[in-house]
Design a protein around this motif. Sequence first.
Motif, PDB file in Angstrom:
ATOM      1  N   LEU A 265       0.876  -1.170   0.000  1.00  0.00           N
ATOM      2  CA  LEU A 265       0.000   0.000   0.000  1.00  0.00           C
ATOM      3  C   LEU A 265       0.917   1.226   0.000  1.00  0.00           C
ATOM      4  CD1 LEU A 265      -3.045   0.651   0.090  1.00  0.00           C
ATOM      5  CD2 LEU A 265      -2.854   0.752   2.587  1.00  0.00           C
ATOM      6  N   PRO A 266       1.428   1.612  -1.172  1.00  0.00           N
ATOM      7  CA  PRO A 266       2.457   2.654  -1.233  1.00  0.00           C
ATOM      8  C   PRO A 266       2.052   3.965  -0.571  1.00  0.00           C
ATOM      9  CG  PRO A 266       2.280   1.527  -3.338  1.00  0.00           C
ATOM     10  CD  PRO A 266       1.124   1.057  -2.506  1.00  0.00           C
ATOM     11  N   SER A 267       0.766   4.326  -0.636  1.00  0.00           N
ATOM     12  CA  SER A 267       0.332   5.593  -0.051  1.00  0.00           C
ATOM     13  C   SER A 267       0.522   5.626   1.456  1.00  0.00           C
ATOM     14  CB  SER A 267      -1.135   5.853  -0.380  1.00  0.00           C
ATOM     15  OG  SER A 267      -1.967   4.843   0.169  1.00  0.00           O
ATOM     16  N   LYS A 268       0.588   4.464   2.090  1.00  0.00           N
ATOM     17  CA  LYS A 268       0.777   4.372   3.536  1.00  0.00           C
ATOM     18  C   LYS A 268       2.138   3.781   3.920  1.00  0.00           C
ATOM     19  CE  LYS A 268      -3.553   5.619   4.283  1.00  0.00           C
ATOM     20  NZ  LYS A 268      -3.899   6.939   4.835  1.00  0.00           N
ATOM     21  N   ASN A 269       2.976   3.498   2.920  1.00  0.00           N
ATOM     22  CA  ASN A 269       4.268   2.850   3.176  1.00  0.00           C
ATOM     23  C   ASN A 269       4.111   1.553   3.967  1.00  0.00           C
ATOM     24  OD1 ASN A 269       6.055   4.622   1.841  1.00  0.00           O
ATOM     25  ND2 ASN A 269       5.949   6.063   3.548  1.00  0.00           N
ATOM     26  N   LEU A 270       3.046   0.826   3.633  1.00  0.00           N
ATOM     27  CA  LEU A 270       2.759  -0.433   4.320  1.00  0.00           C
ATOM     28  C   LEU A 270       2.769  -1.602   3.344  1.00  0.00           C
ATOM     29  CD1 LEU A 270      -0.208   0.214   6.808  1.00  0.00           C
ATOM     30  CD2 LEU A 270       2.129  -0.465   7.392  1.00  0.00           C
ATOM     31  N   ALA A 271       3.034  -2.777   3.871  1.00  0.00           N
ATOM     32  CA  ALA A 271       2.895  -4.012   3.103  1.00  0.00           C
ATOM     33  C   ALA A 271       2.400  -5.104   4.028  1.00  0.00           C
ATOM     34  CB  ALA A 271       4.221  -4.418   2.471  1.00  0.00           C
ATOM     35  N   ALA A 272       1.686  -6.048   3.444  1.00  0.00           N
ATOM     36  CA  ALA A 272       1.239  -7.237   4.169  1.00  0.00           C
ATOM     37  C   ALA A 272       1.760  -8.453   3.420  1.00  0.00           C
ATOM     38  CB  ALA A 272      -0.283  -7.277   4.279  1.00  0.00           C
ATOM     39  N   GLY A 273       2.394  -9.358   4.148  1.00  0.00           N
ATOM     40  CA  GLY A 273       2.969 -10.544   3.534  1.00  0.00           C
ATOM     41  C   GLY A 273       2.261 -11.804   3.980  1.00  0.00           C
ATOM     42  N   ALA A 274       1.902 -12.634   3.012  1.00  0.00           N
ATOM     43  CA  ALA A 274       1.356 -13.958   3.297  1.00  0.00           C
ATOM     44  C   ALA A 274       2.494 -14.941   3.074  1.00  0.00           C
ATOM     45  CB  ALA A 274       0.175 -14.257   2.380  1.00  0.00           C
ATOM     46  N   CYS A 275       3.017 -15.469   4.155  1.00  0.00           N
ATOM     47  CA  CYS A 275       4.304 -16.163   4.104  1.00  0.00           C
ATOM     48  C   CYS A 275       4.209 -17.584   4.662  1.00  0.00           C
ATOM     49  CB  CYS A 275       5.355 -15.359   4.848  1.00  0.00           C
ATOM     50  SG  CYS A 275       5.563 -13.675   4.190  1.00  0.00           S
ATOM     51  N   ASP A 278       3.099 -17.860   8.246  1.00  0.00           N
ATOM     52  CA  ASP A 278       3.043 -16.585   8.968  1.00  0.00           C
ATOM     53  C   ASP A 278       2.357 -15.511   8.136  1.00  0.00           C
ATOM     54  OD1 ASP A 278       5.101 -16.721  11.479  1.00  0.00           O
ATOM     55  OD2 ASP A 278       5.861 -17.929   9.815  1.00  0.00           O
ATOM     56  N   GLY A 279       1.691 -14.575   8.822  1.00  0.00           N
ATOM     57  CA  GLY A 279       1.218 -13.348   8.209  1.00  0.00           C
ATOM     58  C   GLY A 279       1.987 -12.191   8.813  1.00  0.00           C
ATOM     59  N   ILE A 280       2.457 -11.259   7.983  1.00  0.00           N
ATOM     60  CA  ILE A 280       3.271 -10.161   8.513  1.00  0.00           C
ATOM     61  C   ILE A 280       2.774  -8.817   8.007  1.00  0.00           C
ATOM     62  CG2 ILE A 280       5.367 -11.528   8.860  1.00  0.00           C
ATOM     63  CD1 ILE A 280       6.461 -10.421   6.255  1.00  0.00           C
ATOM     64  N   LEU A 281       3.023  -7.795   8.806  1.00  0.00           N
ATOM     65  CA  LEU A 281       2.780  -6.403   8.460  1.00  0.00           C
ATOM     66  C   LEU A 281       4.126  -5.710   8.495  1.00  0.00           C
ATOM     67  CD1 LEU A 281       0.466  -4.233   8.002  1.00  0.00           C
ATOM     68  CD2 LEU A 281       0.709  -3.740  10.462  1.00  0.00           C
ATOM     69  N   VAL A 318      -7.095  -8.631   4.987  1.00  0.00           N
ATOM     70  CA  VAL A 318      -7.680  -9.947   4.765  1.00  0.00           C
ATOM     71  C   VAL A 318      -6.572 -10.869   4.270  1.00  0.00           C
ATOM     72  CG1 VAL A 318      -9.295 -11.306   3.388  1.00  0.00           C
ATOM     73  CG2 VAL A 318      -9.978  -9.057   4.244  1.00  0.00           C
ATOM     74  N   PHE A 319      -6.290 -11.930   5.019  1.00  0.00           N
ATOM     75  CA  PHE A 319      -5.339 -12.957   4.591  1.00  0.00           C
ATOM     76  C   PHE A 319      -6.122 -14.179   4.107  1.00  0.00           C
ATOM     77  CE2 PHE A 319      -2.659 -10.649   7.714  1.00  0.00           C
ATOM     78  CZ  PHE A 319      -1.505 -10.466   6.961  1.00  0.00           C
ATOM     79  N   THR A 320      -5.603 -14.871   3.099  1.00  0.00           N
ATOM     80  CA  THR A 320      -6.260 -16.087   2.620  1.00  0.00           C
ATOM     81  C   THR A 320      -5.444 -17.318   2.982  1.00  0.00           C
ATOM     82  OG1 THR A 320      -5.183 -16.120   0.451  1.00  0.00           O
ATOM     83  CG2 THR A 320      -7.172 -14.805   0.662  1.00  0.00           C
ATOM     84  N   ASP A 321      -6.173 -18.407   3.225  1.00  0.00           N
ATOM     85  CA  ASP A 321      -5.546 -19.700   3.505  1.00  0.00           C
ATOM     86  C   ASP A 321      -5.796 -20.629   2.321  1.00  0.00           C
ATOM     87  OD1 ASP A 321      -4.573 -22.108   4.531  1.00  0.00           O
ATOM     88  OD2 ASP A 321      -6.419 -22.527   5.629  1.00  0.00           O
ATOM     89  N   GLU A 322      -4.730 -21.011   1.631  1.00  0.00           N
ATOM     90  CA  GLU A 322      -4.883 -21.917   0.495  1.00  0.00           C
ATOM     91  C   GLU A 322      -4.703 -23.368   0.948  1.00  0.00           C
ATOM     92  OE1 GLU A 322      -3.799 -21.790  -4.198  1.00  0.00           O
ATOM     93  OE2 GLU A 322      -2.131 -21.990  -2.824  1.00  0.00           O
TER      94      GLU A 322
END
Length: 481
Positions: A265-275, A278-281, A318-322
């Motif tokens: 989310l470049p406008s907020k300098n944020l990212a969310a990782g689905a790893c 783990d889920g990370i901010l 929102v994180f997804t579980d595959e």
Amino acid sequence: MGVAVAAAGLLATLLAAGPAAATPDPGDLAPGSAHRHGAGLDEGRELAPGDIPGQDEIVHSANVKPLANIPSSDPAGINTDLAFQGRYAYAGSYSGFTIYDIANPKAPKTVTQVLCPGGQNDVSVHGDLLFLSTDSSRSDDSCNSVSQPATEKSSWEGIKIFDIKDKKNPKYVKSVETACGSHTHTLVPGDRDIYLYVASYSPNEAFPDCKPPHDGISVVKVPKKAPTQAAVVAFPILFPDGGNPGAPTNPGVSKTTGCHDITVLPSKNLAAGACMGDGILFDISKPEQPRVIDRVQDNVNFAFWHSATFNERANKVVFTDELGGGGGATCNEATGPNRGADGIYDITGRGDQRKLAFRGYFKIPRHQADTENCVAHNGSLVPVGGGRDIMVQAWYQGGVSVWEFTDSDRPREIAYFERGPLTTDQLGLGGSWSAYYYNGHIYSNDIVKGLDVLRLDDWRTESARWVRMDRLNVQTQPEYH
């Protein structure tokens, strides 16, 4: 496509995979037969509660209208992700990518197809550049390459860059090899440079270019005026402690050995990782040095953290579980409503004190047949604004779902489109891989059926029709309003 994935409802253990395999996305299951359609779609009907449509039957809610379908040119292949720019949609596939003219959503046209095989060919675009992810071990970096074991040092996988100024004749201009390949990538725009966060995973001591530990992401820098100078400039470690250990400590949960997908989310300098486990901010104010702010796990209901989506106000993810790797029949009563689902997390606090706080799960309420691969997959926001949170999402053979999570604790489906089972005698591979909202319409890249265009007519989403964008790479979330 190498490594086996579970082909039944519940996934007991995720198998370790090499970068030669595009896993845990669909692998060993053969695509079901694709019945060809014309430019339009059958009108379809609305499902009765508890009903499962007939083989290949089109069904949808009353507020969805199917407008068009461009059949897949390779029904035996696998269609994957989508990106958009101006009047064009760019669709990846394991065979390469296709450019569609969508100026008239009721009558989209194929502009050109580029054959450049490799799993899974996720795609993003910026200006005259198109980026393609290769996460299957190839004999070289050309579009004439063939499959080659990852145990061979000469094997290649990573990012391919094309010049798409001439839409009818894209030109391949550069490749960048990345550790463990590029399962997905995320474009981070800058003034002079474009950055790509390359997600890959599953290292192996036998793979010369993908040895453990692999606890971070590759950062590729692409100078806008000199894309042939693109190169890996950093490999930030996101999991200095190794991340989720997986089984046997956490049975049924994938061990974290990298990330599957990252949304910025470049406008907020944020990212969310689905790893994976783990889920990370994390903070991306310095693009070459992303910094983890918070990290969460769900060792009860999440098997594989697959993707992430911010809401418009940037106070939810929102994180997804595959579950089942995309190849399992997990949208059934036996699996239940909390596995193979979306997890909704509120973002609390400020600055480095921000935390991800779990609020609830969402899973489509329509049970699917045991021959249908179905699980939460790729989606995007429907930019309604006004404090409402609505997104559209692909569920493989579960079809396309539009759902609201304004109340994080009580999400609900408000619209859907799906086809009946591809096959009725065995588990087949098909359905919507990616379903995204772009300039007033929903576009779905179906694994075997091709490109679907849908119109959503609902008072809750009416405001989104007036939001116009000149580009959409879904993992690079824009400010819509």
